[in-house]
Design a protein around this motif. Structure first.
Motif: not given
Length: 255
Positions: A181-194
């Motif tokens: 359930m936490h994965m979408p938010r965590a992945m978005r932080w990573f993608t925001s840093a390319n």
């Protein structure tokens, strides 16, 4: 998010607030008392309904598939929680969210023993650092100490990911382990840093195939449903907060 917001997003607190309003209405002989009691009953049934809780959690938990043993050099495990009760065995000190994440990381490592496992997260009011408890759990499972790296200086997801990005070269593939359930938010932080790690979700609340027919027993009230509701509310609120924060950061960058 602030502690007050976390508490208000807890279903138990929401029900208690409704109960408090009902008591206040009864004390004032309010004509709204019946409506409040009916609302409280409806909310209680809603928050203890597992099918509805699963429906709310499904878009988050099914956003990324299970890890398929893609080749990685690093396994990043985001922290969750553990108990202060040091008299407990290591297997019982960790909350279920932490143990599920660490078991998934261990399973990946056993098939790819050359990978380094990175542990992050800090809880200020614990006697022992969360990463240290997690490290001892991994060692007890057979992971060599030299394959573990600790990053204990962050207390939220954004901070953990900032540390992991600094520690792990962008050219080396990484698996990201956290609750589904936490994965979408965590992945978005990573993608925001390319950065684009391979998702390795764990700790699922959704325990049923969405296509399977529901039996009538599934609609009986359960405490587990309240836990799922609370986690889903918290993650949706976290995604909203993240969206606002990333929008502000983008505007600052453009200016």
């Amino acid at each position: 998010m602030d502690l007050l917001i976390k508490l208000l997003l807890t279903p138990v607190v929401q029900l208690l607030l409704l109960l408090l309003l009902s008591m206040l209405a009864a004390w004032r002989n309010s004509h709204h008392l019946k409506k409040l009691l009916l609302l409280q009953l409806a909310c209680g049934l809603l928050l203890t309904s597992k099918p509805i809780a699963d429906w709310l959690a499904a878009p988050l938990e099914l956003a990324y598939p299970a890890f398929a043993q893609q080749q990685v050099k690093h396994i990043a495990v985001l922290g969750c929680s553990h108990a202060n009760a040091t008299f407990l065995p290591i297997s019982s000190q960790l909350d279920s969210c932490s143990s599920a994440r660490l078991l998934e990381a261990t399973q990946i490592w056993r098939r790819q023993p050359q990978a380094l496992i990175h542990l992050s997260g800090s809880i200020k009011d614990r006697r022992e650092a969360h990463t240290e408890v997690a490290r001892r759990f991994l060692v007890a499972l057979g992971v060599p100490d030299q394959q573990i790296r600790l990053h204990p200086d962050a207390t939220d997801t954004e901070g953990e990911i900032t540390l992991l990005i600094k520690a792990i070269p962008a050219t080396e593939p990484m698996a990201l382990v956290t609750s589904a359930m936490h994965m979408p938010r965590a992945m978005r932080w990573f993608t925001s840093a390319n950065r684009l790690p391979v998702a390795a979700p764990a700790d699922y609340h959704l325990r049923r195939n969405p296509e399977d027919p529901l039996r009538w027993q599934a609609w009986l009230p359960t405490v587990n449903a309240m836990e799922t509701f609370g986690y889903a509310f918290y993650e949706y609120a976290g995604l909203l907060e993240q969206h606002i924060r990333l929008h502000q950061l983008n505007r600052q960058f453009q200016n």
